[in-house]
Design a protein around this motif. Structure first.
Motif, PDB file in Angstrom:
ATOM      1  N   LEU A 190     -55.093  14.116  -3.095  1.00  0.00           N
ATOM      2  CA  LEU A 190     -54.031  14.230  -4.102  1.00  0.00           C
ATOM      3  C   LEU A 190     -52.682  14.579  -3.487  1.00  0.00           C
ATOM      4  O   LEU A 190     -51.646  14.077  -3.908  1.00  0.00           O
ATOM      5  N   LEU A 191     -52.701  15.453  -2.485  1.00  0.00           N
ATOM      6  CA  LEU A 191     -51.436  15.982  -1.981  1.00  0.00           C
ATOM      7  C   LEU A 191     -51.092  15.486  -0.588  1.00  0.00           C
ATOM      8  O   LEU A 191     -50.093  15.909  -0.001  1.00  0.00           O
ATOM      9  N   GLY A 192     -51.916  14.599  -0.057  1.00  0.00           N
ATOM     10  CA  GLY A 192     -51.541  13.923   1.173  1.00  0.00           C
ATOM     11  C   GLY A 192     -51.754  14.706   2.444  1.00  0.00           C
ATOM     12  O   GLY A 192     -51.305  14.298   3.495  1.00  0.00           O
ATOM     13  N   SER A 193     -52.411  15.842   2.381  1.00  0.00           N
ATOM     14  CA  SER A 193     -52.615  16.608   3.603  1.00  0.00           C
ATOM     15  C   SER A 193     -53.815  17.520   3.436  1.00  0.00           C
ATOM     16  O   SER A 193     -53.999  18.144   2.393  1.00  0.00           O
ATOM     17  N   ARG A 194     -54.598  17.643   4.484  1.00  0.00           N
ATOM     18  CA  ARG A 194     -55.753  18.547   4.409  1.00  0.00           C
ATOM     19  C   ARG A 194     -55.302  20.007   4.372  1.00  0.00           C
ATOM     20  O   ARG A 194     -56.061  20.885   4.017  1.00  0.00           O
ATOM     21  N   GLY A 195     -54.068  20.244   4.753  1.00  0.00           N
ATOM     22  CA  GLY A 195     -53.562  21.613   4.693  1.00  0.00           C
ATOM     23  C   GLY A 195     -52.980  21.963   3.333  1.00  0.00           C
ATOM     24  O   GLY A 195     -52.509  23.070   3.112  1.00  0.00           O
ATOM     25  N   ALA A 196     -53.018  21.001   2.431  1.00  0.00           N
ATOM     26  CA  ALA A 196     -52.415  21.264   1.123  1.00  0.00           C
ATOM     27  C   ALA A 196     -53.289  22.199   0.298  1.00  0.00           C
ATOM     28  O   ALA A 196     -54.495  22.229   0.447  1.00  0.00           O
ATOM     29  N   ASN A 197     -52.654  22.909  -0.559  1.00  0.00           N
ATOM     30  CA  ASN A 197     -53.366  23.886  -1.385  1.00  0.00           C
ATOM     31  C   ASN A 197     -53.238  23.450  -2.840  1.00  0.00           C
ATOM     32  O   ASN A 197     -52.211  23.638  -3.469  1.00  0.00           O
ATOM     33  N   MET A 198     -54.323  22.869  -3.349  1.00  0.00           N
ATOM     34  CA  MET A 198     -54.276  22.296  -4.689  1.00  0.00           C
ATOM     35  C   MET A 198     -54.094  23.370  -5.771  1.00  0.00           C
ATOM     36  O   MET A 198     -53.363  23.168  -6.739  1.00  0.00           O
ATOM     37  N   SER A 199     -54.752  24.496  -5.571  1.00  0.00           N
ATOM     38  CA  SER A 199     -54.601  25.583  -6.547  1.00  0.00           C
ATOM     39  C   SER A 199     -53.148  26.032  -6.622  1.00  0.00           C
ATOM     40  O   SER A 199     -52.592  26.257  -7.698  1.00  0.00           O
ATOM     41  N   ARG A 200     -52.519  26.148  -5.450  1.00  0.00           N
ATOM     42  CA  ARG A 200     -51.123  26.581  -5.379  1.00  0.00           C
ATOM     43  C   ARG A 200     -50.203  25.541  -6.044  1.00  0.00           C
ATOM     44  O   ARG A 200     -49.247  25.885  -6.726  1.00  0.00           O
ATOM     45  N   TYR A 201     -50.528  24.283  -5.791  1.00  0.00           N
ATOM     46  CA  TYR A 201     -49.736  23.199  -6.399  1.00  0.00           C
ATOM     47  C   TYR A 201     -49.745  23.319  -7.921  1.00  0.00           C
ATOM     48  O   TYR A 201     -48.706  23.255  -8.581  1.00  0.00           O
TER      49      TYR A 201
ATOM     50  N   TYR B 254     -63.358  20.486  -2.726  1.00  0.00           N
ATOM     51  CA  TYR B 254     -61.983  20.997  -2.843  1.00  0.00           C
ATOM     52  C   TYR B 254     -61.045  20.431  -1.758  1.00  0.00           C
ATOM     53  O   TYR B 254     -59.967  19.924  -2.048  1.00  0.00           O
ATOM     54  N   ILE B 255     -61.491  20.523  -0.498  1.00  0.00           N
ATOM     55  CA  ILE B 255     -60.616  20.136   0.617  1.00  0.00           C
ATOM     56  C   ILE B 255     -60.281  18.647   0.550  1.00  0.00           C
ATOM     57  O   ILE B 255     -59.113  18.249   0.670  1.00  0.00           O
TER      58      ILE B 255
ATOM     59  N   SER C  43     -58.058  17.805  -2.423  1.00  0.00           N
ATOM     60  CA  SER C  43     -56.691  18.299  -2.149  1.00  0.00           C
ATOM     61  C   SER C  43     -55.964  17.335  -1.228  1.00  0.00           C
ATOM     62  O   SER C  43     -54.806  16.982  -1.450  1.00  0.00           O
TER      63      SER C  43
END
Lengths: 147, 371
Positions: free
Chosen positions: A84-95, A77-78, A81
């Motif tokens: 795809l979203l360019g940051s380890r702090g990104a939240n793919m589920s939220r996206y 997951y991490i 994420s």
């Protein structure tokens, strides 16, 4: 009974060795996977990524894209994420929640393990997925692109 | 209000349409994304609650230390492969806003190709990134409140027809073209003809960073209805509890808005800019607004940030001239995939032409979605 007690450590050792042998040992990174077909093989990495982001919803030949991603409980997951979203702090589920809430896309399939992602992709030629580690053995019919 | 009336209002025609089309094929699958029953029917509920305290409130206004935020119910169905029907309605108790129940979005979307689409119905005006992306889901907001421009002069909603492409030639370029009924008639399709136009375009990088520019024109002939500033009905607690002291207007308007958005999310930083200017050529009034948020990612879940939000507005669109600003710090803490806690301490200035209220304001907000 005595035989059982004596053999128990050996059984445990064998079980551990077997599971260790099954551990994937592919090079760490993020892999985009899809079922191998001539049409799927023609798609470039950038287009695959936009499919995984929900910005491209069809394959070039008009088939609807089915996105398969690791869920929160998956080990991938991490990393996926971050990819795809360019940051380890990104939240793919939220996206994806926001994408669906905005009416922009259908929800992807979130799978709880890499094995489930691979199986889902192998069973549907319209599917494209992403995971962190591939098994070290070749999987027939699977097209994997390392990023 | 009786339960029957409540249900009737919620389950209005668009809502019922979604149920009718999508309800026959409700899947019972649930997964970790926070979205329930994904294909072909989806639902979700978003809500938030705020605790706040302010030294900047007016003695003449109502102020609530605890605010039950608007609760949005979201429904979507895919009756056909390329068609999506969507409804969003919100509820907030009477003490916080005049319209307790509101239909915020109802639309039918047809995916022309893998990236192009056509939308008919009530939608969020796609003039900037914030309004086109976060809608009424406070869970998605980077800060406690939306930019002041969205509560003051950028029309949140419009009913009409929208055409767009999310990835032109499968690149990161995107655009939207929309014609609409105008903000005085946002709940109906073209009752007075085409009164608004929107053009928006931008670039979304492969890592998801967004740069966007939007232009919006809204005509409102005199006597064609009333302009009700969003702030007077949407966020009663906003402006430190100062409800808009303006009145609905039926003055003629020729509003032109230019907006720019930047949204960057890097490994360490989060950067959100929303800038906008508007000009009402009929009333010779101008407004400018600038929102900036810079966040530092301390961990996967925690992001402290600095916030600056400023607006300067002439006397137009029925709101009095003012300079208003918020400058402060905040913390966004992810509680789970479906819940956030945000804390904000800002110095607030609300400079109406006949008053100049200043002070510190603290807000704590829990926002969440329910599967």
């Amino acid at each position: 009974m005595k035989f059982f007690k004596l053999s128990l450590p050996l059984v445990c050792l064998l079980a551990f060795a077997t599971s260790a042998a099954d551990e994937p040992v592919s090079e760490p990174g993020v892999y985009i996977i899809t079922r191998f077909t001539p049409a799927n093989a023609r798609v470039d990495t950038s287009t695959f990524k936009r499919m995984l982001l929900g910005d491209i919803k069809e394959w070039p030949d008009g088939r609807s894209v089915l996105v398969v991603l690791p869920g929160r409980e998956s080990g991938s997951y991490i990393e996926v994420s971050a990819f795809l979203l360019g940051s380890r702090g990104a939240n793919m589920s939220r996206y994806w929640l926001r994408k669906v809430f905005g009416g922009e896309a259908r929800a992807p399939d979130f799978e709880s393990s890499d094995t489930e992602i691979i199986n889902k992709v192998l069973n549907n030629e319209n599917a494209v997925g992403a995971l962190e580690i591939l098994p070290d053995f070749a999987i027939e019919g699977l097209l994997a692109v390392k990023i | 209000m009786s339960l029957t009336n409540i249900l009737r209002k919620w389950l209005s025609i668009p809502c019922g349409l979604v149920f009718l089309i999508g309800g026959h094929a409700v899947a019972n699958e649930s997964h970790s994304s926070g979205m329930s029953s994904v294909m072909p029917f989806m639902w979700n509920i978003f809500s938030h609650a705020d605790i706040q305290s302010s030294s900047a409130r007016s003695s003449q206004s109502r102020y609530h230390n605890f605010v039950l935020g608007e609760t949005a119910i979201f429904l979507a169905a895919n009756p056909k492969d390329r068609i999506t029907v969507l409804y969003e309605g919100t509820y907030q108790p009477k003490r916080y806003r005049q319209d307790t129940y509101k239909s915020e979005r109802w639309q039918v979307r047809y995916d022309i190709s893998g990236t192009q689409y056509l939308i008919v119905g009530k939608n969020h005006t796609p003039v900037n990134h914030w309004n086109d992306s976060y809608h009424h889901g406070r869970l998605f907001y980077p800060s406690v409140n939306r930019p002041l421009s969205l509560d003051r002069f950028i029309p949140l909603h419009d009913s009409g027809i929208r055409f767009g492409d999310r990835a032109v030639f499968e690149t990161g370029f995107f655009y939207d073209l929309a014609i609409g009924s105008g903000h005085r008639h946002e709940d109906r399709l073209f009752p007075k003809g085409i009164l608004s136009q929107t053009l928006s375009f931008g670039f979304k990088s492969i890592s998801g960073n967004i740069f966007r520019v939007g232009w919006h024109r809204n005509l409102a002939p005199q006597g064609s209805g009333y302009t009700i500033p969003e702030s007077s009905v949407d966020d009663g607690f906003f402006s430190a509890g100062i409800r808009s002291q303006s009145t609905p207007s039926d003055k003629a308007e020729d509003l032109r808005i230019l907006a720019a958005s930047v949204n960057i999310m890097s490994e360490k930083f989060s950067w959100v800019t929303e800038a906008a200017r508007s000009e009402d050529r009929h009333n010779n009034a101008r407004s400018h607004a600038f929102y900036q948020l810079v966040g530092l990612r301390l961990s996967y879940d925690s992001m402290p940030y600095v916030l600056f939000d400023w607006i300067s507005q002439d006397d137009a669109m029925s709101t009095r001239s003012r300079v208003e600003s918020r400058l402060g710090i905040g913390l966004k803490q992810t509680v789970s995939d479906t819940a956030d806690l945000k804390l904000e301490l800002v110095h607030r200035r609300n400079g109406m032409y006949d008053s100049n209220i200043k002070g510190l304001e603290f807000q704590a907000q829990i926002s969440f979605s329910i599967k």
